[in-house]
Design an enzyme around this catalytic site. Structure first.
Site: not given
Length: 447
Positions: A322, A325-327
């Site tokens: 996760g 997924w953000h960066g």
């Protein structure tokens, strides 16, 4: 063309809504698709072509899965193969565009440690919103395979779902099964416009008056190198306000825009800074992402059904992914791992009661953990994050630096105070704006 830009507010949105209510109802999905493509193509045409290609892929795979299942058995081998291909292809596309540069830099850095020559490669530009629409495509394919939602009636409907512009760039992550029936039949009454417009304006106010106004404080502190105690805490509080009001603002605007068209999009935030634990925080923060990770990653990995040790491994795995997924950087990996370790600790200490902790001490501890995480999330590098964290501990002195104080505009400080006050009074404010608002959540850590 962000929602707060003049081009969107005074050109795109009025023309889109005028056309939407003028065209016959049977053509409104096509109008949504056309408008969404124009909106997305405003950035770059090649980004739009990529999204169109992945939308066609999602529609094609959905039809193949349905055809294979009709040909024989509930879940024949062919349907399973199409599901796998349908998920792997968009993941490969996302992996290339989002993580190619990160992978090259990481390999080059490791090689440099052993004296090898740095690796050089082309630079890949990240398409806007690809993380969001990729997750929506995956959920569509998996849900069609599971039989929890029928495949889209045609390419226009599936493509309109993938590219629905209100939530395309910043969420919430909408699953097809949540709005499939709304594509087929929804209310276009004026009451939806009058309900959606205030929600959109609330989000616009959050974005412009608070998030954008406090951003200069966070930028100044995180760009100062080694901030003092006062500066570091001022900067992290400013960023905590900025990221929440920015992200929640886009969700508010998306929900409001969707409502104007008759769509009821899911809520995405529920006063996360009032959480009594990190478990509860993830029930309140970016709820559609938490639910997606739970249903399409955590549970398929085994959830909590394969023993305590496997549950803890699944939790940390999901949170690290996760974070990625953000960066695409090690900072995001560390941020995800930080939250994952807190979730593991709370599960070991409180079992399934972590979301029921409401004491002041636990609320302070949870908020502190979130703020420390935001430092890593916001910093340009792990080294920069460490310097800010050291500043929060007083390692660089305590008084606000003169070189920094002159950069702090009065308007930004007022916006910061307003943001903190609104966060504290948010339950009452939301009750006035929308008394019927449903803010239930489905977290990763719920199972």
């Amino acid at each position: 063309m962000v929602f707060s830009s003049p081009a969107f507010l005074f050109l795109f949105l009025p023309l889109f809504l005028a056309g939407y209510f003028l065209v016959p109802q049977r053509f409104r999905s096509a109008w949504i698709l056309l408008g969404s493509w124009i909106y997305y193509g405003w950035w770059r045409i090649d980004f739009l072509l990529l999204m169109i290609a992945t939308s066609i892929w999602a529609w094609f795979v959905g039809t193949r899965i349905v055809g294979a299942k009709k040909a024989g058995g509930a879940k024949p081998q062919a349907a399973r193969a199409w599901r796998t291909a349908g998920v792997v292809v968009p993941l490969l596309v996302l992996g290339y565009f989002k993580y190619f540069n990160f992978g090259v830099d990481t390999i080059s850095g490791v090689a440099g440690l052993f004296g090898a020559q740095a690796i050089t490669a082309w630079s890949v530009i990240l398409p806007v919103g690809i993380s969001f629409y990729t997750f929506q495509i995956i959920s569509y394919i998996v849900d069609v395979y599971r039989g929890t939602v029928p495949a889209g009636r045609n390419l226009i409907e599936v493509a309109a779902y993938v590219s629905l512009f209100p939530q395309l760039v910043a969420g919430p992550i909408v699953r097809y099964k949540q709005i499939a029936h709304q594509f087929r039949e929804r209310d276009h009454g004026w009451h939806n416009v009058t309900a959606g417009a205030p929600r959109f304006m609330l989000g616009l106010a959050r974005k412009v008056l608070i998030a954008d106004a406090v951003a200069p404080i966070a930028n100044a502190v995180f760009g100062s190198g080694s901030p003092s105690f006062a500066a570091a805490w001022l900067g992290v509080l400013a960023y905590a306000v900025q990221i929440y009001f920015d992200f929640a603002a886009y969700s508010d605007m998306a929900i409001g825009l969707g409502r104007m068209m008759g769509f009821h999009l899911p809520e995405n935030f529920n006063m996360p800074y009032r959480s009594g634990s990190i478990t509860e925080f993830w029930r309140r923060w970016h709820m559609t992402l938490s639910a997606w990770l739970r249903d399409y990653l955590y549970i398929p990995l085994g959830g909590n059904r394969r023993g305590a040790r496997r549950t803890l491994v699944n939790l940390i795995t999901v949170m690290v992914l996760g974070g990625l997924w953000h960066g695409a950087s090690w900072s995001f990996v560390i941020w995800g791992a930080w939250h994952g370790l807190w979730l593991i600790g709370e599960r070991l200490l409180f079992r399934d009661r972590a979301s029921e902790i409401h004491s002041l001490a636990y609320r302070i501890a949870a908020l502190f953990a979130v703020l420390v995480g935001w430092v890593v999330f916001r910093a340009d590098s792990v080294g920069d994050a460490w310097r800010v964290l050291a500043g929060m501990a007083g390692a660089h002195g305590f008084a606000l630096e003169a070189t920094l104080s002159w950069k702090l505009a009065t308007g930004s400080l007022v916006a910061l105070g307003a943001g903190l006050l609104v966060s504290a009074l948010e339950p009452a404010i939301l009750g006035l704006v929308d008394p019927s608002r449903n803010t239930g959540a489905n977290p990763v850590a719920a199972r």
